[in-house]
Design a protein around this motif. Structure first.
Motif, mmCIF file in Angstrom:
data_model
loop_
_atom_site.group_PDB
_atom_site.id
_atom_site.type_symbol
_atom_site.label_atom_id
_atom_site.label_comp_id
_atom_site.label_asym_id
_atom_site.label_seq_id
_atom_site.Cartn_x
_atom_site.Cartn_y
_atom_site.Cartn_z
ATOM 1 N N VAL A 104 0.234 4.875 12.477
ATOM 2 C CA VAL A 104 0.430 3.455 12.790
ATOM 3 C C VAL A 104 1.321 3.311 14.028
ATOM 4 O O VAL A 104 1.048 2.491 14.909
ATOM 5 C CB VAL A 104 1.042 2.709 11.583
ATOM 6 C CG1 VAL A 104 1.353 1.257 11.966
ATOM 7 C CG2 VAL A 104 0.095 2.734 10.397
ATOM 8 N N TYR A 105 2.365 4.114 14.097
ATOM 9 C CA TYR A 105 3.262 4.097 15.255
ATOM 10 C C TYR A 105 2.481 4.402 16.530
ATOM 11 O O TYR A 105 2.632 3.714 17.552
ATOM 12 C CB TYR A 105 4.361 5.141 15.043
ATOM 13 C CG TYR A 105 5.408 5.216 16.123
ATOM 14 C CD1 TYR A 105 6.413 4.258 16.217
ATOM 15 C CD2 TYR A 105 5.421 6.270 17.043
ATOM 16 C CE1 TYR A 105 7.395 4.333 17.200
ATOM 17 C CE2 TYR A 105 6.388 6.362 18.027
ATOM 18 C CZ TYR A 105 7.378 5.387 18.099
ATOM 19 O OH TYR A 105 8.345 5.472 19.077
ATOM 20 N N LYS A 106 1.622 5.418 16.458
ATOM 21 C CA LYS A 106 0.836 5.820 17.619
ATOM 22 C C LYS A 106 -0.165 4.736 18.027
ATOM 23 O O LYS A 106 -0.236 4.355 19.198
ATOM 24 C CB LYS A 106 0.091 7.129 17.321
ATOM 25 C CG LYS A 106 -0.851 7.584 18.432
ATOM 26 C CD LYS A 106 -1.632 8.819 18.031
ATOM 27 C CE LYS A 106 -2.669 8.502 16.961
ATOM 28 N NZ LYS A 106 -3.526 9.670 16.638
ATOM 29 N N TYR A 123 3.356 -5.233 10.565
ATOM 30 C CA TYR A 123 2.172 -5.745 9.859
ATOM 31 C C TYR A 123 1.244 -4.598 9.445
ATOM 32 O O TYR A 123 0.785 -4.547 8.299
ATOM 33 C CB TYR A 123 1.425 -6.723 10.771
ATOM 34 C CG TYR A 123 0.102 -7.182 10.215
ATOM 35 C CD1 TYR A 123 0.024 -8.311 9.399
ATOM 36 C CD2 TYR A 123 -1.086 -6.490 10.501
ATOM 37 C CE1 TYR A 123 -1.200 -8.736 8.877
ATOM 38 C CE2 TYR A 123 -2.302 -6.904 9.991
ATOM 39 C CZ TYR A 123 -2.351 -8.023 9.179
ATOM 40 O OH TYR A 123 -3.563 -8.433 8.660
ATOM 41 N N PHE A 124 0.967 -3.674 10.359
ATOM 42 C CA PHE A 124 0.035 -2.594 10.063
ATOM 43 C C PHE A 124 0.627 -1.569 9.092
ATOM 44 O O PHE A 124 -0.116 -0.916 8.352
ATOM 45 C CB PHE A 124 -0.419 -1.910 11.352
ATOM 46 C CG PHE A 124 -1.471 -2.690 12.097
ATOM 47 C CD1 PHE A 124 -2.700 -2.960 11.511
ATOM 48 C CD2 PHE A 124 -1.228 -3.165 13.372
ATOM 49 C CE1 PHE A 124 -3.673 -3.684 12.187
ATOM 50 C CE2 PHE A 124 -2.186 -3.890 14.054
ATOM 51 C CZ PHE A 124 -3.425 -4.153 13.463
ATOM 52 N N LEU A 125 1.951 -1.417 9.089
ATOM 53 C CA LEU A 125 2.562 -0.560 8.072
ATOM 54 C C LEU A 125 2.246 -1.099 6.677
ATOM 55 O O LEU A 125 1.799 -0.354 5.796
ATOM 56 C CB LEU A 125 4.077 -0.485 8.276
ATOM 57 C CG LEU A 125 4.585 0.371 9.435
ATOM 58 C CD1 LEU A 125 6.101 0.216 9.568
ATOM 59 C CD2 LEU A 125 4.219 1.841 9.236
ATOM 60 N N SER A 148 -9.098 1.316 15.437
ATOM 61 C CA SER A 148 -8.747 0.484 14.286
ATOM 62 C C SER A 148 -7.593 1.140 13.566
ATOM 63 O O SER A 148 -7.727 2.259 13.076
ATOM 64 C CB SER A 148 -9.949 0.351 13.345
ATOM 65 O OG SER A 148 -9.547 -0.221 12.123
ATOM 66 N N VAL A 149 -6.460 0.472 13.525
ATOM 67 C CA VAL A 149 -5.280 1.083 12.918
ATOM 68 C C VAL A 149 -5.539 1.425 11.463
ATOM 69 O O VAL A 149 -5.243 2.522 11.000
ATOM 70 C CB VAL A 149 -4.063 0.139 13.046
ATOM 71 C CG1 VAL A 149 -2.889 0.692 12.271
ATOM 72 C CG2 VAL A 149 -3.702 -0.047 14.505
ATOM 73 N N THR A 150 -6.112 0.505 10.717
ATOM 74 C CA THR A 150 -6.339 0.746 9.297
ATOM 75 C C THR A 150 -7.307 1.888 9.079
ATOM 76 O O THR A 150 -7.054 2.793 8.276
ATOM 77 C CB THR A 150 -6.871 -0.522 8.604
ATOM 78 O OG1 THR A 150 -5.930 -1.571 8.776
ATOM 79 C CG2 THR A 150 -7.093 -0.280 7.122
ATOM 80 N N ASP A 151 -8.430 1.887 9.787
ATOM 81 C CA ASP A 151 -9.426 2.942 9.617
ATOM 82 C C ASP A 151 -8.870 4.297 10.030
ATOM 83 O O ASP A 151 -9.053 5.291 9.339
ATOM 84 C CB ASP A 151 -10.680 2.640 10.446
ATOM 85 C CG ASP A 151 -11.437 1.439 9.902
ATOM 86 O OD1 ASP A 151 -11.172 1.060 8.740
ATOM 87 O OD2 ASP A 151 -12.278 0.883 10.627
ATOM 88 N N MET A 174 2.695 10.867 7.671
ATOM 89 C CA MET A 174 1.553 10.906 8.574
ATOM 90 C C MET A 174 0.973 9.512 8.790
ATOM 91 O O MET A 174 0.590 9.151 9.915
ATOM 92 C CB MET A 174 0.482 11.852 8.029
ATOM 93 C CG MET A 174 -0.797 11.896 8.867
ATOM 94 S SD MET A 174 -0.513 12.376 10.597
ATOM 95 C CE MET A 174 -0.236 14.139 10.422
ATOM 96 N N VAL A 175 0.906 8.716 7.737
ATOM 97 C CA VAL A 175 0.398 7.352 7.876
ATOM 98 C C VAL A 175 1.288 6.556 8.828
ATOM 99 O O VAL A 175 0.799 5.863 9.732
ATOM 100 C CB VAL A 175 0.303 6.652 6.505
ATOM 101 C CG1 VAL A 175 0.037 5.155 6.681
ATOM 102 C CG2 VAL A 175 -0.797 7.273 5.655
#
Length: 218
Positions: A96-98, A53-55, A149-152, A91-92
């Motif tokens: 997200v993985y982290k 989802y976050f990817l 926050s994953v997105t931020d 890197m993105v």
């Protein structure tokens, strides 16, 4: 001992080629198998479904995500026009993985990625060893890990990653080592061909040995 990336690159090549040989990453099956995206729960579960989802939430076009035991296999469509943009995507995905998995307590040990339809000169795949996250980018280093926050975080990482692979002033050396390790797992067309030829040669040798043993038994 700090991993120079060589062993992980070999591991990535071997595993990726095995996956391709058995029907490709898109056909990978295991204890969990194919994964579909799910909106994050509260509190977060740190699941592969949330990772998916976050990817997508960070503009990574996922073609397929599969799990086999404690390893994930990701195929994504790159929107990069050059190597620099491709590295920004990497890197993105790493961030997200982290943040979505490892800092949420996931037991996933390795991420293997395949880039669908890469441009000339672009890597066909690369990987992340979770041990690198624990060693060089642990949750203890975050200011407020519980409020990540994953997105931020991934947006900030992408924007500030112009020199992610360079030892520029003020850059954390752990981050340099981490980025170098990830870059060293990159697999290119020549690597895939070389591993394929080596696999064919090994199979030929194994078949020849079997023939000799059969003849001796006769």
């Amino acid at each position: 001992m700090i991993d120079d990336g060589t062993s992980s690159r070999r591991r990535f090549l071997g595993t990726a080629m095995a996956a391709v040989a058995t029907a490709g990453l898109a056909g990978c099956t295991g204890s969990t198998g194919q994964i579909q995206p799910e909106e994050p729960s509260e509190p977060r579960e740190g699941s592969p479904e949330e990772f998916y989802y976050f990817l997508e939430d960070n503009d990574i076009a996922v073609e397929d995500l599969a799990r086999e035991d404690d390893e994930l296999f990701l195929t994504y469509d790159s929107d990069a026009a050059d190597v620099e943009e491709s590295d920004e995507e990497i890197m993105v995905i790493y961030e997200v993985y982290k943040l979505a998995l490892i800092h949420r307590g996931s037991e996933i040990e390795f991420l293997y990625t395949e880039i669908a339809d890469p441009f000339d000169g672009q890597a066909h795949g690369w990987g992340i060893d979770t041990e690198w996250v624990h060693r060089f980018d642990s949750e203890d280093d975050a200011d407020e890990p519980g409020n990540e926050s994953v997105t931020d975080e991934t947006t900030n990482a992408s924007a500030g990653n112009d020199s992610a692979g360079n030892e520029s002033e003020g850059l954390d050396m752990d981050q340099v080592t981490l980025w170098s390790n990830i870059m060293n797992t990159k697999v290119y067309e020549d690597d895939v061909e070389a591993v394929g030829n080596e696999t064919d040669a090994n199979e030929t040798a194994a078949n020849a040995t079997d023939d000799v043993l059969e003849n001796e038994s006769d």
